[in-house]
Scaffold this active site. Structure first.
Site, PDB file in Angstrom:
ATOM      1  CE  LYS A  93      -0.040   3.318   4.697  1.00  0.00           C
ATOM      2  NZ  LYS A  93       0.096   3.437   6.141  1.00  0.00           N
ATOM      3  CG  HIS A 126      -5.652   2.113   5.118  1.00  0.00           C
ATOM      4  ND1 HIS A 126      -5.131   3.106   5.906  1.00  0.00           N
ATOM      5  CD2 HIS A 126      -4.691   1.162   5.020  1.00  0.00           C
ATOM      6  CE1 HIS A 126      -3.890   2.767   6.260  1.00  0.00           C
ATOM      7  NE2 HIS A 126      -3.604   1.591   5.727  1.00  0.00           N
ATOM      8  CD  GLU A 186      -2.650   5.731   6.586  1.00  0.00           C
ATOM      9  OE1 GLU A 186      -2.629   5.700   5.336  1.00  0.00           O
ATOM     10  OE2 GLU A 186      -1.785   5.173   7.290  1.00  0.00           O
ATOM     11  CD  GLU A 226      -3.345  -2.247   7.300  1.00  0.00           C
ATOM     12  OE1 GLU A 226      -2.388  -2.677   6.664  1.00  0.00           O
ATOM     13  OE2 GLU A 226      -3.796  -1.098   7.161  1.00  0.00           O
ATOM     14  CG  ASN A 232      -1.719   1.249   1.357  1.00  0.00           C
ATOM     15  OD1 ASN A 232      -1.767   2.064   0.433  1.00  0.00           O
ATOM     16  ND2 ASN A 232      -2.368   1.438   2.501  1.00  0.00           N
ATOM     17  CB  SER A 273       5.561  -1.632  11.862  1.00  0.00           C
ATOM     18  OG  SER A 273       5.144  -0.297  12.121  1.00  0.00           O
ATOM     19  N   GLY A 302       2.784   2.622  10.741  1.00  0.00           N
ATOM     20  CA  GLY A 302       3.739   3.715  10.553  1.00  0.00           C
ATOM     21  C   GLY A 302       4.468   4.105  11.833  1.00  0.00           C
TER      22      GLY A 302
HETATM   23  P1  13P Z   1       3.218   0.625   7.664  1.00  0.00           P
HETATM   24  O1  13P Z   1       3.729  -0.668   7.060  1.00  0.00           O
HETATM   25  O2  13P Z   1       3.944   1.834   7.144  1.00  0.00           O
HETATM   26  O3  13P Z   1       3.144   0.544   9.152  1.00  0.00           O
HETATM   27  O4  13P Z   1       1.711   0.811   7.128  1.00  0.00           O
HETATM   28  C1  13P Z   1       0.818  -0.239   7.247  1.00  0.00           C
HETATM   29  C2  13P Z   1      -0.390   0.059   6.459  1.00  0.00           C
HETATM   30  O5  13P Z   1      -1.136   0.980   6.755  1.00  0.00           O
HETATM   31  C3  13P Z   1      -0.662  -0.755   5.259  1.00  0.00           C
HETATM   32  O6  13P Z   1      -1.913  -0.520   4.749  1.00  0.00           O
END
Ligand code: 13P
Length: 257
Positions: free
Chosen positions: A15, A100, A102, A172, A13, A218, A178
């Site tokens: 983003k 997601h 976010e 997640e 992903n 992560s 992140g």
């Molecule tokens: P990270 O791997 O940067 O923690 O993000 C995970 C994520 O949101 C995947 O959709």
């Protein structure tokens, strides 16, 4: 990895990262590194603006497919700034990430909206990756399963038994995204067991056993094998560590039994 017939999915992903030109460069360097891998599915979710470039580079590739990071639930209309499922299909997009964290926590998407998107994806030939996960306060308050229950029951409310096997769930935990904090193997496996038991009670064991549950938060080259060794983790959804060609190639080359 699990001993079931669930084919693992290793998904990137990206983003809001990478232009179309950067996407082309990434994939051109990445594909030779993963050539010949089998027993898995690799998925790349670039930003909307890079889908066209990605689909050109991936044309005819059986191992790596495309996902979108979001979509709206209508096919067309006066919805400024939105993208419809048929627009995604035009670029050979196979899957779509929905709900997601976010989208939920930065852009305020609620469970009902996400459920409409899951339904629309299925109706328009796109396979949803439904993201669910608790925030730190919710985990600390002991309400993790309650949150997962709500996100699953609303998010999948329009999905019947036949559709359910096509859906992918991504667990997640918001506190692990992140932040560099990965759920411990025990925390991840426990949440995945809960999710599978919920799927089992909703759709029945024959179907729950076929649904892939990915872990996200992560994931990195140095923790991928430990995560993939857990029986209910059927793949990963990777953010930050998917942005580097070598690192993501290492992740997707993980050991699969
Ligand atoms: P990270 O791997 O940067 O923690 O993000 C995970 C994520 O949101 C995947 O959709």
């Amino acid at each position: 990895m699990n001993t079931s017939k669930r084919r693992p999915i290793l998904a990137a992903n990206w983003k809001m990262h990478k232009t179309a030109a950067e996407t082309r460069g990434f994939l051109t360097a990445f594909l030779p590194l993963v050539d010949g891998l089998d027993g898995r599915e690799i998925v790349i979710a670039p930003p909307f603006t890079a889908l066209s470039a990605a689909s050109e580079v991936l044309k005819g590739n059986k191992l790596v497919s495309l996902a979108a990071q979001n979509m709206y639930f209508e096919q067309e209309g006066a919805f400024t700034g939105e993208i419809s499922p048929i627009m995604l299909r035009e670029f050979g997009v196979k899957r779509v990430i929905l709900g997601h964290s976010e989208r939920r926590h930065v852009f305020g998407e609620g469970d009902d909206l996400i459920a409409s998107k899951v339904r629309a994806a299925m109706e328009n030939g796109l396979l949803p990756i439904l993201c669910i996960g608790e925030m730190l306060e919710e985990r600390e308050a002991g309400s993790t399963y309650e949150v997962l229950e709500r996100q699953l029951s609303t998010g999948l409310s329009a999905i019947d038994n036949r559709g359910a096997t096509q859906v992918v769930i991504a667990y997640e935990p918001v506190w692990a995204i992140g932040t560099g904090k990965t759920a411990t193997p025990t925390q991840a496996q426990e949440a995945h067991i809960y999710i599978r038991s919920w799927l089992d009670s909703r759709f029945g064991p024959g179907i729950a056993d076929q649904i892939r549950i990915l872990y996200g938060g992560s994931v990195k080259p140095d923790n991928i094998n430990e995560l993939m060794a857990l029986p209910d983790i059927d793949g990963v959804l990777v953010g930050g560590a998917s942005l580097k060609v070598e690192g993501f190639a290492e992740i997707v080359s993980c050991q699969i039994d």
